[in-house]
Design an enzyme around this catalytic site. Structure first.
Site, mmCIF file in Angstrom:
data_model
loop_
_atom_site.group_PDB
_atom_site.id
_atom_site.type_symbol
_atom_site.label_atom_id
_atom_site.label_comp_id
_atom_site.label_asym_id
_atom_site.label_seq_id
_atom_site.Cartn_x
_atom_site.Cartn_y
_atom_site.Cartn_z
ATOM 1 N N ALA A 177 0.832 -1.218 0.000
ATOM 2 C CA ALA A 177 0.000 0.000 0.000
ATOM 3 C C ALA A 177 0.861 1.260 0.000
ATOM 4 O O ALA A 177 0.351 2.376 0.086
ATOM 5 C CB ALA A 177 -0.933 0.001 1.215
ATOM 6 N N GLU A 195 21.442 3.241 -0.549
ATOM 7 C CA GLU A 195 21.946 3.952 0.636
ATOM 8 C C GLU A 195 22.799 3.067 1.536
ATOM 9 O O GLU A 195 23.542 3.582 2.369
ATOM 10 C CB GLU A 195 20.777 4.520 1.448
ATOM 11 C CG GLU A 195 20.038 5.605 0.735
ATOM 12 C CD GLU A 195 19.393 6.609 1.681
ATOM 13 O OE1 GLU A 195 19.705 6.622 2.871
ATOM 14 O OE2 GLU A 195 18.574 7.385 1.180
ATOM 15 N N TYR A 213 18.299 4.986 8.975
ATOM 16 C CA TYR A 213 17.502 4.252 7.972
ATOM 17 C C TYR A 213 18.382 3.274 7.204
ATOM 18 O O TYR A 213 18.077 2.077 7.109
ATOM 19 C CB TYR A 213 16.825 5.238 7.000
ATOM 20 C CG TYR A 213 16.394 4.602 5.691
ATOM 21 C CD1 TYR A 213 15.351 3.690 5.652
ATOM 22 C CD2 TYR A 213 17.054 4.898 4.484
ATOM 23 C CE1 TYR A 213 14.957 3.080 4.452
ATOM 24 C CE2 TYR A 213 16.680 4.310 3.292
ATOM 25 C CZ TYR A 213 15.630 3.397 3.271
ATOM 26 O OH TYR A 213 15.258 2.792 2.094
ATOM 27 N N LYS A 246 18.346 -0.831 6.928
ATOM 28 C CA LYS A 246 18.226 -1.584 5.668
ATOM 29 C C LYS A 246 19.431 -2.513 5.496
ATOM 30 O O LYS A 246 19.298 -3.636 5.006
ATOM 31 C CB LYS A 246 18.122 -0.636 4.471
ATOM 32 C CG LYS A 246 16.834 0.160 4.379
ATOM 33 C CD LYS A 246 15.579 -0.668 4.195
ATOM 34 C CE LYS A 246 15.436 -1.307 2.824
ATOM 35 N NZ LYS A 246 14.115 -1.995 2.677
HETATM 36 P P1 NAD Z 1 6.739 3.817 1.459
HETATM 37 O O1 NAD Z 1 7.145 4.456 2.733
HETATM 38 O O2 NAD Z 1 5.968 4.605 0.464
HETATM 39 O O3 NAD Z 1 5.878 2.496 1.773
HETATM 40 C C1 NAD Z 1 6.215 1.598 2.774
HETATM 41 C C2 NAD Z 1 5.013 0.688 3.011
HETATM 42 O O4 NAD Z 1 5.370 -0.290 4.010
HETATM 43 C C3 NAD Z 1 3.783 1.431 3.550
HETATM 44 O O5 NAD Z 1 2.636 1.009 2.861
HETATM 45 C C4 NAD Z 1 3.722 1.009 5.004
HETATM 46 O O6 NAD Z 1 2.393 0.989 5.535
HETATM 47 C C5 NAD Z 1 4.324 -0.386 4.947
HETATM 48 N N1 NAD Z 1 4.881 -0.815 6.227
HETATM 49 C C6 NAD Z 1 5.707 -0.124 7.062
HETATM 50 N N2 NAD Z 1 5.998 -0.858 8.148
HETATM 51 C C7 NAD Z 1 5.375 -2.058 7.975
HETATM 52 C C8 NAD Z 1 5.311 -3.256 8.749
HETATM 53 N N3 NAD Z 1 5.938 -3.355 9.929
HETATM 54 N N4 NAD Z 1 4.606 -4.293 8.266
HETATM 55 C C9 NAD Z 1 3.933 -4.189 7.084
HETATM 56 N N5 NAD Z 1 3.952 -3.090 6.336
HETATM 57 C C10 NAD Z 1 4.662 -2.030 6.765
HETATM 58 O O7 NAD Z 1 8.070 3.240 0.850
HETATM 59 P P2 NAD Z 1 8.590 3.113 -0.666
HETATM 60 O O8 NAD Z 1 9.263 4.364 -1.034
HETATM 61 O O9 NAD Z 1 7.493 2.573 -1.503
HETATM 62 O O10 NAD Z 1 9.726 2.001 -0.471
HETATM 63 C C11 NAD Z 1 9.416 0.618 -0.596
HETATM 64 C C12 NAD Z 1 10.688 -0.180 -0.390
HETATM 65 O O11 NAD Z 1 11.664 0.198 -1.348
HETATM 66 C C13 NAD Z 1 11.332 0.025 0.973
HETATM 67 O O12 NAD Z 1 11.829 -1.218 1.418
HETATM 68 C C14 NAD Z 1 12.474 0.987 0.707
HETATM 69 O O13 NAD Z 1 13.525 0.810 1.636
HETATM 70 C C15 NAD Z 1 12.869 0.565 -0.694
HETATM 71 N N6 NAD Z 1 13.491 1.618 -1.510
HETATM 72 C C16 NAD Z 1 12.838 2.788 -1.744
HETATM 73 C C17 NAD Z 1 13.392 3.739 -2.593
HETATM 74 C C18 NAD Z 1 12.708 5.045 -2.886
HETATM 75 O O14 NAD Z 1 13.311 5.908 -3.542
HETATM 76 N N7 NAD Z 1 11.472 5.262 -2.502
HETATM 77 C C19 NAD Z 1 14.632 3.479 -3.197
HETATM 78 C C20 NAD Z 1 15.293 2.282 -2.894
HETATM 79 C C21 NAD Z 1 14.687 1.349 -2.076
HETATM 80 O O1 DAU Z 2 18.505 6.243 -2.546
HETATM 81 C C1 DAU Z 2 17.395 5.463 -2.222
HETATM 82 C C2 DAU Z 2 16.645 6.094 -1.083
HETATM 83 O O2 DAU Z 2 16.029 7.273 -1.614
HETATM 84 C C3 DAU Z 2 15.572 5.207 -0.471
HETATM 85 O O3 DAU Z 2 16.188 4.078 0.096
HETATM 86 C C4 DAU Z 2 14.767 5.963 0.599
HETATM 87 O O4 DAU Z 2 13.726 5.157 1.097
HETATM 88 C C5 DAU Z 2 14.176 7.195 -0.061
HETATM 89 O O5 DAU Z 2 13.491 7.980 0.908
HETATM 90 C C6 DAU Z 2 15.274 8.033 -0.704
HETATM 91 O O6 DAU Z 2 16.166 8.608 0.293
HETATM 92 P P1 DAU Z 2 16.692 10.098 0.163
HETATM 93 O O7 DAU Z 2 17.052 10.586 1.499
HETATM 94 O O8 DAU Z 2 17.710 10.211 -0.907
HETATM 95 O O9 DAU Z 2 15.334 10.770 -0.387
HETATM 96 P P2 DAU Z 2 14.586 12.141 -0.013
HETATM 97 O O10 DAU Z 2 13.446 12.257 -0.968
HETATM 98 O O11 DAU Z 2 14.281 12.247 1.431
HETATM 99 O O12 DAU Z 2 15.692 13.229 -0.364
HETATM 100 C C7 DAU Z 2 16.273 13.306 -1.658
HETATM 101 C C8 DAU Z 2 17.339 14.409 -1.605
HETATM 102 O O13 DAU Z 2 16.705 15.665 -1.422
HETATM 103 C C9 DAU Z 2 18.318 14.248 -0.451
HETATM 104 O O14 DAU Z 2 19.622 14.674 -0.857
HETATM 105 C C10 DAU Z 2 17.766 15.199 0.612
HETATM 106 C C11 DAU Z 2 17.141 16.305 -0.224
HETATM 107 N N1 DAU Z 2 15.961 16.958 0.398
HETATM 108 C C12 DAU Z 2 14.953 16.176 0.830
HETATM 109 C C13 DAU Z 2 13.837 16.717 1.420
HETATM 110 C C14 DAU Z 2 12.702 15.843 1.929
HETATM 111 C C15 DAU Z 2 15.899 18.356 0.489
HETATM 112 O O15 DAU Z 2 16.832 19.078 0.076
HETATM 113 N N2 DAU Z 2 14.786 18.904 1.058
HETATM 114 C C16 DAU Z 2 13.760 18.152 1.545
HETATM 115 O O16 DAU Z 2 12.769 18.727 2.067
#
Ligand code: NAD
Ligand code: DAU
Length: 345
Positions: A13, A129, A151, A155
């Protein structure tokens, strides 16, 4: 090779999980999908909208830290895709307990049950990361893990547990490490959606530090196609990097957002930096290219699509931005913005 007939998607979700479910649902008509999600502040059933009424999709509300819930949800599933995690770096700096619970202990719980049940595949969705900050050289899968914030440390713990289960119990694990995703349904706490929605609202855009930190942005559809491929064809026990291959500064991305939304009334404001802020992530994804994957979406076009999605889905993000998020925003950004310095254009 055919896709699985039944999968468990944890965190389905959330942002990437819901995009992945939508993709699998459309492309693999025989696949039954169970979604296990705790619906934390980041989980949102609206992200799955019409899919939840289909008989091929089952939604279970529960935590990956609960072995009983996980056991029930995993029954009959051939593969597990573990997206569930606490994901926001800033929140992990404020409080890391839930990150350790979900990202380490939750991953362990899933691995234990998946091993008992005997799944054919366990895909761990991890992040670039875990490698820490890059210093002029791209991360490869052999780069040592040197996480720089709570974080990414959590991970990393999850990744190491996956490798331990593969080594000890032959759990059929494959680990993916993706760079920064963007696209529809991303929570507004993250950089690109926050800046797009603030710009639509005419609010300031809070840029950390000097704005010259670099990220390798990948459109979420491209990440999902990689995950699908690695799920089917990745070598068991291996790690795969997933990146678009072009890093750019946050300042440049912020300027592009304002350019697309012109004439926006918003200003970029430099604010106090994130603690322990990783300077750059730069990825080598050549191992994945050898499996036959390539990106379909160029950054600039995908950013335009993303801005258009947020313009078309104001109700969705206005709801997410209301309530608890308002308090979070004031607590996290209020003073920093008041002390910030506007960018001279
Ligand atoms: P998100 O925060 O949008 O979604 C996380 C989801 O996990 C939510 O729906 C939340 O309700 C659920 N969740 C949290 N704790 C839980 C638990 N204990 N049990 C069951 N569900 C739980 O995250 P996202 O950005 O979609 O990231 C998804 C995955 O991809 C994560 O593992 C994240 O580390 C990884 N990831 C994200 C990015 C990015 O840029 N967003 C990049 C690299 C890796
Ligand atoms: O690289 C993968 C990761 O990318 C994932 O594993 C994480 O779950 C995801 O949240 C993301 O992490 P970042 O910290 O890189 O993403 P974020 O969107 O928080 O920030 C992206 C960049 O922008 C980072 O250099 C911080 C900067 N930033 C972020 C926010 C929220 C700002 O300058 N201002 C802001 O308000």
């Amino acid at each position: 090779m055919a896709f699985f007939e039944s999968i468990l998607v944890t965190g389905g979700a959330g942002f990437i999980g819901s995009n992945f479910v939508r993709r699998v649902f459309k492309r693999h008509r025989r696949c039954r999908i169970t979604i296990l999600d705790a619906l934390t502040y980041a989980g949102n059933l609206e992200n799955l909208a019409s899919l939840l009424d289909d008989e091929r999709v089952t939604f279970v509300k529960g935590s990956i830290t609960d072995p009983q819930v996980v056991r029930t949800a995993t029954q009959g599933c051939e593969a597990v895709f573990n997206f569930a995690a606490e994901t926001h770096v800033d929140r992990s700096i404020a409080e890391a307990g839930t990150f350790i619970q979900t990202d380490v202990f939750g991953t362990y719980t899933l691995l234990r049950v998946a091993s008992e049940v005997g799944v054919k595949r366990f895909v761990q969705i991890s992040t670039d990361e875990v490698y820490g900050s890059s210093h002029g050289e791209d991360f490869t899968e052999a780069t040592p893990l040197t996480p720089g914030n709570p974080y990414s440390a959590s991970k990393s713990g999850g990744d190491l547990m996956c490798q331990a289960f593969f080594n000890t119990f032959e759990t059929p694990v494959v680990i993916t490490r993706s760079s920064n995703n963007f696209g529809p349904y991303q929570h507004v706490e993250k950089f690109i959606p926050l800046f797009i929605t603030n710009a639509i609202e005419g609010k300031d855009l809070p840029l950390y530090g000097d704005g010259l930190h670099k990220r390798d942005w990948i459109y979420v559809e491209d990440n999902c196609s990689a995950l699908e491929l690695i799920g089917m064809r990745g070598v068991t026990g291996d790690v795969y990097n997933i990146g678009a291959g072009k890093s750019q500064t946050n300042l440049s991305v912020a300027e592009k957002i304002l350019e697309i939304l012109r004439p926006a009334r918003s200003r970029i404001v430099f604010i106090e930096d994130r603690k322990g802020h990783d300077r750059a992530y730069e990825m080598d994804s050549s191992k994945l290219h050898k499996l036959g994957w390539k990106t379909e979406f160029a950054f600039d076009e995908a950013l335009e699509k993303t801005v258009a999605w947020y313009k078309d889905n104001e109700e969705w993000w206005r709801r997410v931005k209301s309530g608890a998020f308002r308090d979070y925003y004031e607590q996290h950004y209020g003073d920093r913005l008041r002390k910030g310095k506007a960018h001279d254009v």
